[in-house]
Design an enzyme around this catalytic site. Structure first.
Site, short mmCIF file in Angstrom:
data_model
loop_
_atom_site.label_atom_id
_atom_site.label_comp_id
_atom_site.label_asym_id
_atom_site.label_seq_id
_atom_site.Cartn_x
_atom_site.Cartn_y
_atom_site.Cartn_z
N LYS A 50 -16.96 0.35 4.63
CA LYS A 50 -16.64 -0.85 3.87
C LYS A 50 -15.26 -1.33 4.28
O LYS A 50 -14.26 -0.67 4.03
CB LYS A 50 -16.66 -0.63 2.36
CG LYS A 50 -16.61 -1.99 1.65
CD LYS A 50 -16.18 -1.94 0.22
CE LYS A 50 -14.70 -2.03 0.01
NZ LYS A 50 -14.07 -3.30 0.47
N GLU A 94 5.93 2.31 -4.81
CA GLU A 94 5.62 1.86 -3.46
C GLU A 94 5.56 0.33 -3.46
O GLU A 94 4.74 -0.26 -4.16
CB GLU A 94 4.26 2.44 -3.03
CG GLU A 94 3.93 2.10 -1.59
CD GLU A 94 2.60 2.69 -1.13
OE1 GLU A 94 1.62 2.64 -1.90
OE2 GLU A 94 2.55 3.19 0.01
N CYS A 134 1.62 3.10 4.89
CA CYS A 134 1.67 4.04 3.75
C CYS A 134 2.78 5.06 3.92
O CYS A 134 3.35 5.53 2.94
CB CYS A 134 0.32 4.69 3.53
SG CYS A 134 -0.46 5.17 5.05
N GLU A 144 -6.28 9.29 1.58
CA GLU A 144 -4.97 9.08 2.19
C GLU A 144 -4.40 7.89 1.43
O GLU A 144 -4.85 6.76 1.61
CB GLU A 144 -5.15 8.81 3.68
CG GLU A 144 -3.91 9.09 4.48
CD GLU A 144 -3.05 7.88 4.62
OE1 GLU A 144 -2.24 7.63 3.69
OE2 GLU A 144 -3.19 7.15 5.61
P1 ADP Z 1 -4.72 -2.77 -2.31
O1 ADP Z 1 -4.55 -2.48 -3.77
O2 ADP Z 1 -3.47 -2.67 -1.56
O3 ADP Z 1 -5.52 -4.00 -1.99
P2 ADP Z 1 -6.78 -0.81 -2.30
O4 ADP Z 1 -6.44 0.63 -2.24
O5 ADP Z 1 -7.22 -1.33 -3.62
O6 ADP Z 1 -5.57 -1.58 -1.73
O7 ADP Z 1 -7.88 -1.15 -1.22
C1 ADP Z 1 -8.25 -0.32 -0.14
C2 ADP Z 1 -9.75 -0.35 -0.01
O8 ADP Z 1 -10.33 0.17 -1.21
C3 ADP Z 1 -10.36 -1.73 0.15
O9 ADP Z 1 -11.46 -1.65 1.05
C4 ADP Z 1 -10.84 -2.07 -1.25
O10 ADP Z 1 -11.90 -2.98 -1.28
C5 ADP Z 1 -11.30 -0.71 -1.72
N1 ADP Z 1 -11.38 -0.57 -3.16
C6 ADP Z 1 -10.66 -1.21 -4.11
N2 ADP Z 1 -11.02 -0.82 -5.34
C7 ADP Z 1 -12.00 0.11 -5.19
C8 ADP Z 1 -12.79 0.91 -6.07
N3 ADP Z 1 -12.63 0.84 -7.38
N4 ADP Z 1 -13.69 1.75 -5.54
C9 ADP Z 1 -13.84 1.85 -4.19
N5 ADP Z 1 -13.14 1.13 -3.31
C10 ADP Z 1 -12.23 0.27 -3.79
#
Ligand code: ADP
Length: 500
Positions: A190, A400, A299, A265
């Site tokens: 994804k 962060e 990160c 990570e």
């Molecule tokens: P940011 O907050 O900086 O946008 P995220 O850690 O939320 O970064 O996003 C990293 C990845 O995790 C993206 O592919 C995002 O779509 C996905 N993501 C966000 N929320 C969820 C969730 N609840 N479950 C699984 N994947 C998620």
């Protein structure tokens, strides 16, 4: 939505065919619900195109394809053939390097120079490195006594869900895809909804390399819907995630419903310690690259710098001069640009809000502290920002920020520096600058962090494992541990003589 491809002309004039659909079973499909996600060029806030957004039904379909592939020929393929397919994929990325770099620069806002020379080159190295591992995953034999022999195999885990962040769209994906495939798994990838395009372009290369249908499936969709569905899916065996710490926690909760293996990570607030005997010029240069590269969206960025009081003012002055000399903000496609825009308006707002927090908390603003205004007045640009004289309780020292934003503070004693380096919830990277080898090793032992750089910063290597302590996550990527993470141990006991 119906269009599965679009012809695009990038800001650098490159023309290419961009896939937009869901890549399932080596075919392009429309999303079940017909919904799309627009992706925005952060340099001018204009839409590049709209990609298909998966829903939970599409996730089910992709998982079925990945399961079929796992149970099919992929499972029984000679391991050296798996390696050859990965070498082929690496070669295709090399052939398409300009397009892939263009896509990531356009979609993410990183400089074309970095996308081409770091991200794409990194993706190729990862594929070649893990291609070499494909036929070198060995178990072991245990020989306890005359009556018994046992052997231990390392088998692939099965269907893996890879959830990718937006800061290194291509290379972060390949960091997961390469070892997962080398170990014989199949995948649902994804991509991040903010930067979906290079993952889709990559999917075509997967097919062209001859990787069988269903082995790699690429979906776009929101984290809330598609990410959660992948984390909770009953027929996915493992989740490999890179992203923020709060999202990592959410994924772990969802994955708990089926006790999936999880590697995370997540975030960081990586310290850099500069001792009085350090090469000051080098410390400044590495420190600057360590936090300001990739718009600070790294990160393991060295975002907290502790400098011995004897050289503190010199360091702050030289750091400011380095920012002025190197951190040229501008169009990601201009060859002299060092810093492009932040990836999205959300990230832009987040960085600006921490600038205000820093001012409110009473830190000394050395430079930056505001949006960067370009001539067009468009785009998510921020000025590279340095706060000095910070104290450990400030939010700008604990949180962060994920931008070109660094905090600097003086210290007096080695033990004090170590204590302060360890005083966040994170533990991803840490940098130590000193010419005293004993001190370098002593300090490295006491810092709670998955990676320590001595006299450098963020010079990671595909052959060396990378990952977190504390709330920076667990599991390791890259190196031998990076492939072990995608294997599961099976122990076989053989009775040679013993009778019941
Ligand atoms: P940011 O907050 O900086 O946008 P995220 O850690 O939320 O970064 O996003 C990293 C990845 O995790 C993206 O592919 C995002 O779509 C996905 N993501 C966000 N929320 C969820 C969730 N609840 N479950 C699984 N994947 C998620």
């Amino acid at each position: 939505m119906s269009d599965l491809h679009v012809y695009l002309i990038a800001p650098n004039g490159l023309k290419f065919k961009q896939p937009l659909g869901l890549f399932i079973d080596n075919e392009w499909r429309s999303s079940s619900r017909g919904m799309g996600i627009p992706t925005i060029n952060p340099a001018n806030e204009e839409e590049i195109c709209t990609v298909h957004a998966a829903d939970t039904k599409d996730v089910d379909m992709a998982v079925e394809a990945a399961r079929r592939a796992f149970n099919g020929e992929w499972r029984t393929l000679d391991t050296s053939v798996r390696g050859e397919l990965l070498y082929k994929l690496a070669g295709l990325i090399e052939q398409h390097a300009d397009v892939l770099a263009t896509i990531d620069a356009w979609d993410n806002g990183k400089t074309y120079h970095a996308a081409r020379n770091e991200d794409v080159v990194g993706a190729i190295s990862l594929l070649r490195y893990y291609a070499g591992w494909s036929d070198k995953i060995h178990g072991k034999v245990i020989d306890p006594n005359a009556d018994k022999l046992a052997y231990v195999m390392r088998e692939p885990i099965g269907v893996c869900g890879a959830i990718i962040p937006w800061n290194f769209p291509l290379v972060n994906m390949v960091t997961k895809v390469a070892p997962a495939l080398a170990a014989g798994n199949t995948l649902i990838v994804k991509a991040a909804e903010q930067t979906p395009l290079s993952a889709l372009y990559f999917a075509n290369l997967v097919k062209e390399a001859g990787i069988p249908a269903g082995v790699v499936n690429v979906l776009n969709g929101t984290g809330r819907e598609v990410g959660s569905a992948i984390a909770a899916h009953a027929d996915i065996d493992m989740i490999t995630f890179t992203g923020s710490t709060p999202t990592g926690k959410q994924i772990m909760k969802n994955a708990a419903s089926t006790l999936k293996r999880v590697t995370l990570e997540t975030g960081g607030k990586s310290p850099m310690l500069v001792f009085p005997d350090a090469d000051l010029e080098q410390a400044v240069r590495w420190g600057h690259r360590g936090i300001m590269s990739n718009q600070g969206q790294v990160c393991s960025a060295t975002s907290r710098i502790f400098v011995h009081a004897d050289i503190y003012e010199d360091f702050v002055n030289q750091f400011k001069a380095e920012v002025e000399r190197i951190s040229k903000v501008g169009d990601p496609f201009h060859s002299d640009t060092f810093q492009g825009p932040q990836v999205t308006r959300d990230q832009f707002d987040r960085v600006l809000s921490y600038m205000e927090t820093g001012k409110r908390e009473g830190a000394r603003l050395v430079c930056g502290g505001k949006a960067f205004k370009n001539v067009r007045g468009k785009g998510f640009y921020v000025a590279p920002t340095v706060f000095a004289d910070v104290t450990d309780s400030m939010a700008i020292v604990q949180d962060e920020v994920f931008g070109p934003f660094v905090v600097i503070a003086p210290f007096h004693e080695e033990s004090e520096a170590i204590k302060r380096a360890n005083s966040t919830v994170f533990g991803l990277g840490a940098s130590v600058f000193t010419k005293d080898i004993s001190r370098a090793l002593r300090v490295s032992k006491r810092i709670q962090s998955g990676t320590i750089w001595i006299n450098s910063s963020n010079d990671d290597d595909v052959r060396v494992p990378f990952g977190g302590y504390k709330q920076s996550g667990f599991g390791r990527e890259m190196g031998e541990e990076g492939i072990e993470a995608f294997t599961i141990t099976k122990s076989v006991h053989i009775n040679l003589n013993a009778r019941l």
